[in-house]
Design a protein around this motif. Sequence first.
Motif, PDB file in Angstrom:
ATOM      1  N   LYS A 126       0.828  -1.197   0.000  1.00 47.33           N
ATOM      2  CA  LYS A 126       0.000   0.000   0.000  1.00 47.33           C
ATOM      3  C   LYS A 126       0.870   1.257   0.000  1.00 47.33           C
ATOM      4  O   LYS A 126       0.593   2.236  -0.703  1.00 47.33           O
ATOM      5  CB  LYS A 126      -0.890  -0.012   1.259  1.00 47.33           C
ATOM      6  N   LYS A 127       1.932   1.179   0.778  1.00 41.86           N
ATOM      7  CA  LYS A 127       2.856   2.314   0.863  1.00 41.86           C
ATOM      8  C   LYS A 127       3.522   2.559  -0.494  1.00 41.86           C
ATOM      9  O   LYS A 127       3.616   3.701  -0.959  1.00 41.86           O
ATOM     10  CB  LYS A 127       3.919   2.026   1.935  1.00 41.86           C
ATOM     11  N   VAL A 128       3.974   1.468  -1.120  1.00 43.44           N
ATOM     12  CA  VAL A 128       4.652   1.566  -2.415  1.00 43.44           C
ATOM     13  C   VAL A 128       3.702   2.140  -3.471  1.00 43.44           C
ATOM     14  O   VAL A 128       4.078   3.000  -4.268  1.00 43.44           O
ATOM     15  CB  VAL A 128       5.214   0.179  -2.827  1.00 43.44           C
ATOM     16  N   ARG A 129       2.446   1.657  -3.449  1.00 40.49           N
ATOM     17  CA  ARG A 129       1.426   2.201  -4.366  1.00 40.49           C
ATOM     18  C   ARG A 129       1.263   3.694  -4.172  1.00 40.49           C
ATOM     19  O   ARG A 129       1.174   4.463  -5.128  1.00 40.49           O
ATOM     20  CB  ARG A 129       0.055   1.542  -4.082  1.00 40.49           C
ATOM     21  N   GLY A 130       1.213   4.101  -2.911  1.00 42.46           N
ATOM     22  CA  GLY A 130       1.045   5.519  -2.571  1.00 42.46           C
ATOM     23  C   GLY A 130       2.198   6.358  -3.096  1.00 42.46           C
ATOM     24  O   GLY A 130       1.997   7.430  -3.669  1.00 42.46           O
ATOM     25  N   MET A 131       3.424   5.844  -2.898  1.00 47.88           N
ATOM     26  CA  MET A 131       4.617   6.576  -3.359  1.00 47.88           C
ATOM     27  C   MET A 131       4.607   6.688  -4.885  1.00 47.88           C
ATOM     28  O   MET A 131       4.942   7.726  -5.453  1.00 47.88           O
ATOM     29  CB  MET A 131       5.900   5.860  -2.913  1.00 47.88           C
ATOM     30  N   ALA A 132       4.191   5.590  -5.545  1.00 43.56           N
ATOM     31  CA  ALA A 132       4.167   5.574  -7.015  1.00 43.56           C
ATOM     32  C   ALA A 132       3.118   6.548  -7.537  1.00 43.56           C
ATOM     33  O   ALA A 132       3.366   7.307  -8.481  1.00 43.56           O
ATOM     34  CB  ALA A 132       3.904   4.158  -7.514  1.00 43.56           C
ATOM     35  N   LEU A 133       1.959   6.548  -6.906  1.00 44.93           N
ATOM     36  CA  LEU A 133       0.892   7.455  -7.328  1.00 44.93           C
ATOM     37  C   LEU A 133       1.293   8.917  -7.149  1.00 44.93           C
ATOM     38  O   LEU A 133       1.003   9.768  -7.992  1.00 44.93           O
ATOM     39  CB  LEU A 133      -0.393   7.169  -6.539  1.00 44.93           C
ATOM     40  N   ALA A 163       8.948   9.527 -13.636  1.00 43.62           N
ATOM     41  CA  ALA A 163       8.122   9.230 -12.456  1.00 43.62           C
ATOM     42  C   ALA A 163       8.709   8.038 -11.690  1.00 43.62           C
ATOM     43  O   ALA A 163       8.776   8.057 -10.458  1.00 43.62           O
ATOM     44  CB  ALA A 163       6.683   8.939 -12.875  1.00 43.62           C
ATOM     45  N   ARG A 164       9.140   7.021 -12.410  1.00 42.99           N
ATOM     46  CA  ARG A 164       9.718   5.850 -11.731  1.00 42.99           C
ATOM     47  C   ARG A 164      10.982   6.223 -10.969  1.00 42.99           C
ATOM     48  O   ARG A 164      11.194   5.778  -9.853  1.00 42.99           O
ATOM     49  CB  ARG A 164      10.028   4.744 -12.743  1.00 42.99           C
ATOM     50  N   ALA A 165      11.815   7.064 -11.590  1.00 47.62           N
ATOM     51  CA  ALA A 165      13.055   7.474 -10.916  1.00 47.62           C
ATOM     52  C   ALA A 165      12.759   8.359  -9.705  1.00 47.62           C
ATOM     53  O   ALA A 165      13.495   8.358  -8.725  1.00 47.62           O
ATOM     54  CB  ALA A 165      13.962   8.203 -11.898  1.00 47.62           C
ATOM     55  N   LEU A 166      11.650   9.110  -9.757  1.00 51.33           N
ATOM     56  CA  LEU A 166      11.287   9.989  -8.635  1.00 51.33           C
ATOM     57  C   LEU A 166      10.589   9.243  -7.512  1.00 51.33           C
ATOM     58  O   LEU A 166      10.637   9.671  -6.361  1.00 51.33           O
ATOM     59  CB  LEU A 166      10.360  11.111  -9.120  1.00 51.33           C
ATOM     60  N   ALA A 167       9.936   8.136  -7.852  1.00 52.15           N
ATOM     61  CA  ALA A 167       9.148   7.398  -6.852  1.00 52.15           C
ATOM     62  C   ALA A 167      10.019   6.923  -5.700  1.00 52.15           C
ATOM     63  O   ALA A 167       9.552   6.788  -4.573  1.00 52.15           O
ATOM     64  CB  ALA A 167       8.443   6.218  -7.514  1.00 52.15           C
ATOM     65  N   ALA A 168      11.285   6.689  -5.976  1.00 55.56           N
ATOM     66  CA  ALA A 168      12.204   6.236  -4.922  1.00 55.56           C
ATOM     67  C   ALA A 168      12.658   7.401  -4.034  1.00 55.56           C
ATOM     68  O   ALA A 168      13.482   7.217  -3.151  1.00 55.56           O
ATOM     69  CB  ALA A 168      13.407   5.547  -5.559  1.00 55.56           C
ATOM     70  N   ARG A 169      12.103   8.603  -4.298  1.00 51.26           N
ATOM     71  CA  ARG A 169      12.450   9.805  -3.524  1.00 51.26           C
ATOM     72  C   ARG A 169      13.953  10.062  -3.508  1.00 51.26           C
ATOM     73  O   ARG A 169      14.590  10.078  -2.455  1.00 51.26           O
ATOM     74  CB  ARG A 169      11.940   9.682  -2.087  1.00 51.26           C
ATOM     75  N   PRO A 170      14.540  10.268  -4.689  1.00 46.34           N
ATOM     76  CA  PRO A 170      15.991  10.475  -4.762  1.00 46.34           C
ATOM     77  C   PRO A 170      16.410  11.846  -4.248  1.00 46.34           C
ATOM     78  O   PRO A 170      15.591  12.758  -4.155  1.00 46.34           O
ATOM     79  CB  PRO A 170      16.270  10.381  -6.268  1.00 46.34           C
ATOM     80  N   ARG A 171      17.711  11.971  -3.951  1.00 49.68           N
ATOM     81  CA  ARG A 171      18.283  13.296  -3.652  1.00 49.68           C
ATOM     82  C   ARG A 171      18.919  13.854  -4.912  1.00 49.68           C
ATOM     83  O   ARG A 171      19.095  15.053  -5.051  1.00 49.68           O
ATOM     84  CB  ARG A 171      19.329  13.156  -2.557  1.00 49.68           C
ATOM     85  N   MET A 172      19.331  12.934  -5.801  1.00 52.02           N
ATOM     86  CA  MET A 172      19.914  13.386  -7.072  1.00 52.02           C
ATOM     87  C   MET A 172      19.352  12.522  -8.195  1.00 52.02           C
ATOM     88  O   MET A 172      19.293  11.303  -8.076  1.00 52.02           O
ATOM     89  CB  MET A 172      21.443  13.259  -7.023  1.00 52.02           C
ATOM     90  N   LEU A 173      18.891  13.195  -9.274  1.00 53.39           N
ATOM     91  CA  LEU A 173      18.302  12.492 -10.415  1.00 53.39           C
ATOM     92  C   LEU A 173      19.156  12.734 -11.649  1.00 53.39           C
ATOM     93  O   LEU A 173      19.472  13.883 -11.974  1.00 53.39           O
ATOM     94  CB  LEU A 173      16.870  13.002 -10.636  1.00 53.39           C
ATOM     95  N   LEU A 174      19.526  11.655 -12.333  1.00 55.97           N
ATOM     96  CA  LEU A 174      20.298  11.740 -13.574  1.00 55.97           C
ATOM     97  C   LEU A 174      19.358  11.504 -14.742  1.00 55.97           C
ATOM     98  O   LEU A 174      18.691  10.468 -14.798  1.00 55.97           O
ATOM     99  CB  LEU A 174      21.397  10.663 -13.591  1.00 55.97           C
ATOM    100  N   MET A 175      19.278  12.453 -15.668  1.00 53.45           N
ATOM    101  CA  MET A 175      18.385  12.302 -16.825  1.00 53.45           C
ATOM    102  C   MET A 175      19.203  12.301 -18.104  1.00 53.45           C
ATOM    103  O   MET A 175      19.885  13.285 -18.407  1.00 53.45           O
ATOM    104  CB  MET A 175      17.381  13.449 -16.861  1.00 53.45           C
ATOM    105  N   ASP A 176      19.118  11.206 -18.866  1.00 49.18           N
ATOM    106  CA  ASP A 176      19.882  11.081 -20.108  1.00 49.18           C
ATOM    107  C   ASP A 176      18.972  11.368 -21.301  1.00 49.18           C
ATOM    108  O   ASP A 176      18.170  10.533 -21.690  1.00 49.18           O
ATOM    109  CB  ASP A 176      20.498   9.680 -20.210  1.00 49.18           C
TER     110      ASP A 176
END
Length: 251
Positions: A126-133, A163-176
């Motif tokens: 449920k938590k994972v669903r919430g984070m993904a949403l 969205a998938r890369a953000l769902a993990a709540r990163p501190r740094m995001l790399l976008m190629d």
Amino acid sequence: MALLSVRGLEKHFGGVTAIAGLDFDVEQGAIFSIIGPNGAGKTTLFNLLTSIYTPSAGTVIFDGHDLTRLKPFQIAALGVTRTFQNLQVFLNMTVLENVMVGCHLRSRCGMIEAAFRLPSVIREEKKVRGMALEALEFCGMADMAERAADTLPYGMLKKLEIARALAARPRMLLMDEPAAGLNDTETVNMSSLIREISASGVTVLLVEHNMGLVMKVSHRVLVLNYGELLSQGTPQEVQCDPKVITAYLGQ
Ligand SMILES: Nc1ncnc2c1ncn2[C@@H]1O[C@H](COP(=O)(O)OP(=O)(O)O)[C@@H](O)[C@H]1O
Ligand SMILES: [Mg+2]
């Protein structure tokens, strides 16, 4: 102190030098772009920062941790996530399921708990669903959660990866190359999304060929040429650097 410090980074593939002794720092909160001609080493650099490749030499220090000693999943758990130049989307899954994949590195349940579907597993899911949403909502895709990924247009698939890369709540995001293949409207939309990600407190490393987008959103730009740092500075400084002008016009 910088959030990310790269020192003496090198990568050789047989006789090819893809990264040739690179030093740079990324400050927390920055939108830091890496530009350069095809084959300059941009994707290789991202693969080194996320331990998909092992460097031939050098160190990558993120918040005090040497990432070159870690496995990709450990780097993700430290708060560094990425998107790929070539889409890595599971087309046979729904949009939401694709994004939930990005959260499982934060999930703590073991195999036995999962097999018996214990209450802890159900709570976790449920938590994972919430984070993904939440990540989908951030990317303006909440209404597409239940759609099959293979029904989305290309531009939406690019956002799904973010969205998938953000769902993990990163501190740094790399976008190629997030804007590669997007039309003008989608590109403007992508610029806004990158700024919103930054405004939410995530440090952004951006590899992108669309110079309009890069110059508009970046705080700092690094120019790579044959795996070497050709120039670095504000978008304004880099655009006026004669070395950069020669490298680009010389192509
Ligand atoms: N896995 C690999 N094996 C051999 N050579 C590679 C590999 N990955 C990248 N290269 C080489 O490294 C150089 C940089 O490639 P890349 O990082 O993909 O450049 P960019 O993303 O800037 O276009 C190129 O010469 C490319 O052919
Ligand atoms: Mg590339």
